[in-house]
Design an enzyme around this catalytic site. Structure first.
Site, PDB file in Angstrom:
ATOM      1  N   LEU A 208      -1.566   4.901 -10.285  1.00 23.02           N
ATOM      2  CA  LEU A 208      -2.704   4.646  -9.379  1.00 23.02           C
ATOM      3  C   LEU A 208      -3.443   3.407  -9.857  1.00 23.02           C
ATOM      4  O   LEU A 208      -3.835   3.347 -11.027  1.00 23.02           O
ATOM      5  CB  LEU A 208      -3.683   5.825  -9.393  1.00 23.02           C
ATOM      6  CG  LEU A 208      -3.216   7.188  -8.852  1.00 23.02           C
ATOM      7  CD1 LEU A 208      -4.272   8.250  -9.134  1.00 23.02           C
ATOM      8  CD2 LEU A 208      -2.927   7.125  -7.348  1.00 23.02           C
ATOM      9  N   HIS A 209      -3.613   2.438  -8.980  1.00 21.99           N
ATOM     10  CA  HIS A 209      -4.439   1.292  -9.373  1.00 21.99           C
ATOM     11  C   HIS A 209      -5.194   0.653  -8.214  1.00 21.99           C
ATOM     12  O   HIS A 209      -5.949  -0.283  -8.416  1.00 21.99           O
ATOM     13  CB  HIS A 209      -3.599   0.235 -10.102  1.00 21.99           C
ATOM     14  CG  HIS A 209      -2.618  -0.490  -9.231  1.00 21.99           C
ATOM     15  ND1 HIS A 209      -1.441   0.080  -8.810  1.00 21.99           N
ATOM     16  CD2 HIS A 209      -2.637  -1.739  -8.702  1.00 21.99           C
ATOM     17  CE1 HIS A 209      -0.779  -0.793  -8.076  1.00 21.99           C
ATOM     18  NE2 HIS A 209      -1.480  -1.892  -7.981  1.00 21.99           N
ATOM     19  N   ARG A 210      -5.012   1.176  -6.989  1.00 25.76           N
ATOM     20  CA  ARG A 210      -5.664   0.531  -5.834  1.00 25.76           C
ATOM     21  C   ARG A 210      -7.136   0.939  -5.782  1.00 25.76           C
ATOM     22  O   ARG A 210      -7.482   2.116  -6.041  1.00 25.76           O
ATOM     23  CB  ARG A 210      -4.971   0.953  -4.532  1.00 25.76           C
ATOM     24  CG  ARG A 210      -3.533   0.494  -4.469  1.00 25.76           C
ATOM     25  CD  ARG A 210      -3.264  -0.400  -3.283  1.00 25.76           C
ATOM     26  NE  ARG A 210      -2.752  -1.682  -3.684  1.00 25.76           N
ATOM     27  CZ  ARG A 210      -1.493  -1.913  -4.084  1.00 25.76           C
ATOM     28  NH1 ARG A 210      -0.626  -0.940  -4.165  1.00 25.76           N
ATOM     29  NH2 ARG A 210      -1.134  -3.120  -4.422  1.00 25.76           N
ATOM     30  N   ARG A 243      -6.639  -1.579 -15.193  1.00 24.54           N
ATOM     31  CA  ARG A 243      -7.758  -1.479 -14.247  1.00 24.54           C
ATOM     32  C   ARG A 243      -8.262  -0.029 -14.175  1.00 24.54           C
ATOM     33  O   ARG A 243      -9.459   0.231 -14.252  1.00 24.54           O
ATOM     34  CB  ARG A 243      -7.185  -1.894 -12.887  1.00 24.54           C
ATOM     35  CG  ARG A 243      -8.163  -2.201 -11.881  1.00 24.54           C
ATOM     36  CD  ARG A 243      -7.553  -3.001 -10.728  1.00 24.54           C
ATOM     37  NE  ARG A 243      -8.660  -3.341  -9.886  1.00 24.54           N
ATOM     38  CZ  ARG A 243      -9.225  -2.476  -9.065  1.00 24.54           C
ATOM     39  NH1 ARG A 243      -8.745  -1.269  -8.947  1.00 24.54           N
ATOM     40  NH2 ARG A 243     -10.274  -2.830  -8.362  1.00 24.54           N
ATOM     41  N   ASP A 282       0.227   4.824  -5.632  1.00 27.87           N
ATOM     42  CA  ASP A 282      -0.352   4.038  -4.541  1.00 27.87           C
ATOM     43  C   ASP A 282       0.257   2.641  -4.520  1.00 27.87           C
ATOM     44  O   ASP A 282      -0.274   1.722  -3.911  1.00 27.87           O
ATOM     45  CB  ASP A 282      -1.892   4.000  -4.615  1.00 27.87           C
ATOM     46  CG  ASP A 282      -2.411   3.440  -5.935  1.00 27.87           C
ATOM     47  OD1 ASP A 282      -1.614   2.904  -6.718  1.00 27.87           O
ATOM     48  OD2 ASP A 282      -3.628   3.543  -6.161  1.00 27.87           O
TER      49      ASP A 282
END
Ligand code: UDP
Length: 362
Positions: A208-210, A243, A282
């Protein structure tokens, strides 16, 4: 023909590797084609950059513009200023950009304003979701591209509907899949495999990084708590993007099943995907790789710019809510994986097609 290749972020490095191999092959066949590699420095963390150059045998960049992080506009502007200087000193016949990151758009604009032709690899894909910076990058890049290389007929159709000259729209296949097929026999088991008692199909991979999923710390923690208890007898392996790590480190939560590891190099990561029970992500690129490898993939987004991963492949778009994920995952546990195939021309030869077409354009 002198080509300047742009790469700035992890998925870019994975996409340029087979393109460079294809150029070298053409050089060996006696064609006059050369390249200069520009790293914009958008991703500079070793785990997101250097590792990929080493593992995928990408030559060291001729120049690193070293732009690093910033807001969307700061980063885009910094890349434009630095790349314009670079292009003035090192002119070329064509600037080749890949994907949809800020470097893609920024360098395309600079090239076009310097009267240099632009080729866009992975052109024409659209999510229709303008809240994502990537969609804006795709639209702007394609509006000034000269040669379009697409991964699907639907991406080509999108471009033709926009009025692009059909002679310049080339459905060639998928360079990310070229990399996957060129490296499948090199993938390797990560060091932590035994330590975390991983075995084939006893774990789910999570990435997940969005911004929609990770920018709000309390909803990120709630999502992870839900994923932690999604399946009784599976571990959740989470190679955490810097992030996401930065946001999560504000909140020390303990999880029962989630195992946090650093972002993985390509060869370890594909090994992990290939042997996983399922993937929750994502990422756009990962849904293409799981399609090729036949691994069930659940995409935590409301849309995708890669519809063939769902209509043909193993991908299921679940939206960003935990309830939807639970519902779709439970259906998968009850009914088993959906029947899936591999999209047309995802055969490992896209890069060779691209370079053959460009050589002919000269
Ligand atoms: N990837 C990797 N290590 C990781 C996570 C991803 O090598 O820990 C690779 C993955 O196989 C895919 C690419 O990075 O090829 C996807 O990058 P990302 O998710 O950052 O970008 P997106 O595809 O969403 O643009």
């Amino acid at each position: 023909m002198k080509i300047t290749i742009i790469a700035g972020a992890r998925p870019n490095f994975i996409k340029i590797a087979p393109i460079i191999n294809a150029i070298k092959k053409k050089q060996n066949e006696g064609f006059e084609i050369s390249f200069r590699l520009v790293h914009t420095g958008q991703h500079y963390d070793k785990n997101l950059s250097d590792t990929f150059f080493e593992e995928l045998n990408i030559p060291q960049p001729d120049v690193n513009l070293d732009v690093k992080s910033g807001t969307q506009s700061e980063q885009t502007a910094a890349i434009m200023i630095a790349f314009e200087r670079e292009l003035v000193v090192h002119p070329c016949d064509l600037v080749l950009v890949v994907g949809d990151v800020n470097s893609t758009m920024a360098c395309a604009i600079v090239a076009k304003k310097c009267h240099t032709k632009v080729a866009h690899v992975e052109a024409g894909i659209r999510s229709g979701d303008l809240s994502m910076p990537e969609e804006i990058n795709r639209m702007l890049t394609d509006s000034i591209t000269d040669y379009f290389f697409t991964t699907s007929t639907s991406a080509s159709d999108n471009l033709l509907k926009l009025g692009c000259n059909p002679e310049n729209v080339h459905f060639v296949g998928n360079v990310m899949i070229d990399t996957l097929l060129q490296n499948l026999n090199r993938i390797s088991v990560p060091d932590f495999w035994n330590e975390h008692q991983l075995s084939e199909k006893n774990y789910i991979i999570l990435t997940l990084h969005r911004p929609a999923n990770v920018d709000e710390v309390s909803s990120l923690v709630a999502l992870l708590q839900g994923i932690d208890t999604l399946v009784q007898d599976k571990k959740i392996l989470f190679p955490i993007h810097p992030r996401t790590q930065a946001i999560l480190s504000e909140n020390q939560t303990n999880f029962k099943n989630i195992i946090f590891v650093l972002p993985q190099g390509y060869l370890n990561f594909i090994y992990l995907i290939k042997n996983s029970f399922a993937v929750i992500t994502d990422s756009g690129g990962i849904s293409e790789e799981t399609t090729l490898l036949g691994i069930p993939c659940f995409t935590m987004r409301n849309n995708t710019e890669r519809p063939e991963t769902e209509t043909i492949g193993t991908n299921t778009i679940v939206g960003t809510s935990l309830e939807n994920l639970r519902e779709r995952f439970t259906a998968f546990l009850q009914n088993g994986p959906k029947k899936a195939g591999i999209p047309e021309l995802w055969d490992g030869k896209a890069s060779e097609r691209i370079i053959s077409i460009l050589v002919d354009k000269k």
